[in-house]
Design an enzyme around this catalytic site. Sequence first.
Site, PDB file in Angstrom:
ATOM      1  N   ARG A  59       0.921  -1.174  -0.016  1.00 13.06           N
ATOM      2  CA  ARG A  59       0.022   0.246  -0.004  1.00 13.06           C
ATOM      3  C   ARG A  59       0.859   1.243   0.117  1.00 13.06           C
ATOM      4  O   ARG A  59       2.108   1.267   0.643  1.00 13.06           O
ATOM      5  CB  ARG A  59      -0.664  -0.096   1.265  1.00 13.06           C
ATOM      6  CG  ARG A  59      -2.021  -0.637   1.126  1.00 13.06           C
ATOM      7  CD  ARG A  59      -3.200  -0.337  -0.122  1.00 13.06           C
ATOM      8  NE  ARG A  59      -4.238  -1.300  -0.104  1.00 13.06           N
ATOM      9  CZ  ARG A  59      -4.495  -2.199  -0.942  1.00 13.06           C
ATOM     10  NH1 ARG A  59      -3.415  -2.509  -1.862  1.00 13.06           N
ATOM     11  NH2 ARG A  59      -5.486  -2.803  -0.905  1.00 13.06           N
TER      12      ARG A  59
ATOM     13  N   HIS B  58      -1.052   0.090  -9.932  1.00  5.63           N
ATOM     14  CA  HIS B  58      -1.855  -0.545  -9.326  1.00  5.63           C
ATOM     15  C   HIS B  58      -2.108  -1.905 -10.009  1.00  5.63           C
ATOM     16  O   HIS B  58      -3.402  -2.286  -9.873  1.00  5.63           O
ATOM     17  CB  HIS B  58      -2.934   0.015  -8.572  1.00  5.63           C
ATOM     18  CG  HIS B  58      -3.393  -0.769  -7.151  1.00  5.63           C
ATOM     19  ND1 HIS B  58      -3.767  -0.096  -5.929  1.00  5.63           N
ATOM     20  CD2 HIS B  58      -3.451  -2.108  -6.925  1.00  5.63           C
ATOM     21  CE1 HIS B  58      -4.240  -1.016  -5.167  1.00  5.63           C
ATOM     22  NE2 HIS B  58      -4.133  -2.199  -5.769  1.00  5.63           N
TER      23      HIS B  58
HETATM   24  P1  NDP Z   1      -2.247 -10.900   5.117  1.00  5.81           P
HETATM   25  O1  NDP Z   1      -3.233 -10.397   5.955  1.00  5.81           O
HETATM   26  O2  NDP Z   1      -2.614 -12.551   4.684  1.00  5.81           O
HETATM   27  O3  NDP Z   1      -0.820 -11.003   5.572  1.00  5.81           O
HETATM   28  C1  NDP Z   1      -0.477  -9.557   6.212  1.00  5.81           C
HETATM   29  C2  NDP Z   1       1.127  -9.896   6.759  1.00  5.81           C
HETATM   30  O4  NDP Z   1       1.632  -8.676   7.275  1.00  5.81           O
HETATM   31  C3  NDP Z   1       1.066 -10.926   7.706  1.00  5.81           C
HETATM   32  O5  NDP Z   1       2.170 -11.614   7.597  1.00  5.81           O
HETATM   33  C4  NDP Z   1       1.166  -9.934   9.216  1.00  5.81           C
HETATM   34  O6  NDP Z   1       1.979 -10.569  10.162  1.00  5.81           O
HETATM   35  C5  NDP Z   1       2.084  -8.932   8.493  1.00  5.81           C
HETATM   36  N1  NDP Z   1       1.912  -7.793   9.366  1.00  5.81           N
HETATM   37  C6  NDP Z   1       0.757  -6.956   9.747  1.00  5.81           C
HETATM   38  N2  NDP Z   1       1.003  -5.798  10.550  1.00  5.81           N
HETATM   39  C7  NDP Z   1       2.206  -6.256  10.753  1.00  5.81           C
HETATM   40  C8  NDP Z   1       3.113  -5.500  11.555  1.00  5.81           C
HETATM   41  N3  NDP Z   1       2.729  -4.152  12.144  1.00  5.81           N
HETATM   42  N4  NDP Z   1       4.392  -5.625  11.637  1.00  5.81           N
HETATM   43  C9  NDP Z   1       5.082  -6.737  11.109  1.00  5.81           C
HETATM   44  N5  NDP Z   1       4.223  -7.480  10.052  1.00  5.81           N
HETATM   45  C10 NDP Z   1       2.851  -7.184  10.025  1.00  5.81           C
HETATM   46  O7  NDP Z   1      -2.202 -10.159   3.684  1.00  5.81           O
HETATM   47  P2  NDP Z   1      -2.021 -10.577   2.200  1.00  5.81           P
HETATM   48  O8  NDP Z   1      -0.718 -11.196   2.060  1.00  5.81           O
HETATM   49  O9  NDP Z   1      -3.486 -11.113   1.715  1.00  5.81           O
HETATM   50  O10 NDP Z   1      -1.948  -9.092   1.619  1.00  5.81           O
HETATM   51  C11 NDP Z   1      -0.947  -8.324   1.931  1.00  5.81           C
HETATM   52  C12 NDP Z   1      -1.250  -6.703   1.412  1.00  5.81           C
HETATM   53  O11 NDP Z   1      -1.165  -6.616   0.164  1.00  5.81           O
HETATM   54  C13 NDP Z   1      -3.022  -6.494   1.430  1.00  5.81           C
HETATM   55  O12 NDP Z   1      -3.130  -6.114   2.689  1.00  5.81           O
HETATM   56  C14 NDP Z   1      -2.878  -5.227   0.281  1.00  5.81           C
HETATM   57  O13 NDP Z   1      -2.618  -4.058   0.895  1.00  5.81           O
HETATM   58  C15 NDP Z   1      -1.783  -5.588  -0.493  1.00  5.81           C
HETATM   59  N6  NDP Z   1      -2.174  -6.081  -2.032  1.00  5.81           N
HETATM   60  C16 NDP Z   1      -1.732  -5.516  -3.045  1.00  5.81           C
HETATM   61  C17 NDP Z   1      -2.208  -5.645  -4.229  1.00  5.81           C
HETATM   62  C18 NDP Z   1      -1.788  -4.928  -5.536  1.00  5.81           C
HETATM   63  O14 NDP Z   1      -2.333  -5.497  -6.714  1.00  5.81           O
HETATM   64  N7  NDP Z   1      -1.078  -4.014  -5.268  1.00  5.81           N
HETATM   65  C19 NDP Z   1      -3.397  -6.935  -4.507  1.00  5.81           C
HETATM   66  C20 NDP Z   1      -3.481  -7.606  -3.277  1.00  5.81           C
HETATM   67  C21 NDP Z   1      -3.122  -7.179  -2.054  1.00  5.81           C
HETATM   68  P3  NDP Z   1       1.387 -11.999  11.008  1.00  5.81           P
HETATM   69  O15 NDP Z   1       1.673 -13.196   9.801  1.00  5.81           O
HETATM   70  O16 NDP Z   1       1.988 -12.012  12.241  1.00  5.81           O
HETATM   71  O17 NDP Z   1       0.014 -11.645  11.080  1.00  5.81           O
END
Ligand code: NDP
Length: 310
Positions: free
Chosen positions: A225, A273
């Site tokens: 993001r 995007h």
């Molecule tokens: P998930 O919710 O499956 O994974 C999120 C990951 O981020 C987890 O490993 C989580 O840790 C980690 N995380 C969250 N907060 C923190 C923090 N404060 N410190 C460290 N690690 C953190 O999300 P997805 O993998 O499905 O998607 C990730 C992002 O990709 C989406 O939220 C979206 O913003 C982006 N996206 C972009 C797209 C594009 O076309 N550019 C398309 C689709 C998504 P933990 O494992 O410990 O929970």
Amino acid sequence: MSLTVLFSAPEAYWERYRETLPRAFAEAGLDVTLTRAAAPETVDFIVFAPKGPVSDFGPYSNCRAVLSLWAGVETIVGNATLTQPLCRMVDSGLEEGMVEWVTGHVLRHHLGIDRQILSQDGVWAPVVPPLARDRRVAILGLGALGRACAEALAALRFDVMGWSRTPRDVPGVACQHGAAGLRAVLEAAEIVVLLLPLTPETDTLINAERLDWLPDGAVLINPGRGALIDDDAVLAALDAGRLGHATLDVFRTEPLPPEHPFWAHPKVTVTPHIASETRPESAARVIAENIRRSVAGAPLLFLVDRDQGY
Ligand code: NDP
């Protein structure tokens, strides 16, 4: 049991889902009326994408769950009217697309492909890239998408590190977590990929101080993001030669305004995007499966943790 599913998403989505969703509902054995307008109290489920018609969830008093078509839920998770369970999208098509985009852009920088494309000048100047095993790549975020990308890069034998909020175990990936792990990962990373959700904790995570932890010439790749990074700090690090390149797919304001310095900067690649997209065929099956589960009294898949914001 006959169910009413309200489709609350922009017009363009309707064309992609008007046939795929009913097909998936039928395959799941669900009797569903899919509609774009219904009396709120008659709605059993809402399929949601940002900028659709529903923003006040209060009147949907019998709605059992809101099912997002997007993986990122930052536009809805803080909505005070949303008391229903919220599920985000985890879709095999979205995952495959992200693996391809991330792998492609990591390989571009690893192999120095630009050098060949931009230097067809008659000068024979071989520069042999190192093997992937000697290139340290960090994936920040080891969720559905980050983990899949980390595994794909590890399969190509990159030296992959991963970072998450809670401890994670990904085969072939050196995993760190929490505030303490971040510095260790950034200090070692030659290529950093951001696949974090946008939450109050991750907002502007990549600021001037943390950019300074990276080795000289590191590459930043952001398909997560836009607000994960401080735009001005990234530009300053590029101009100072500290950061080698930034490949950015997401931005604080989208579309990225024409006057934004990212467009013209020689060390920035802007993609609009398109890193990955929810794919209707596979996503419709995910939505149908969650409705089937809810009706059967089984736990919902991919439930958002409101406190964590993702
Ligand atoms: P998930 O919710 O499956 O994974 C999120 C990951 O981020 C987890 O490993 C989580 O840790 C980690 N995380 C969250 N907060 C923190 C923090 N404060 N410190 C460290 N690690 C953190 O999300 P997805 O993998 O499905 O998607 C990730 C992002 O990709 C989406 O939220 C979206 O913003 C982006 N996206 C972009 C797209 C594009 O076309 N550019 C398309 C689709 C998504 P933990 O494992 O410990 O929970």
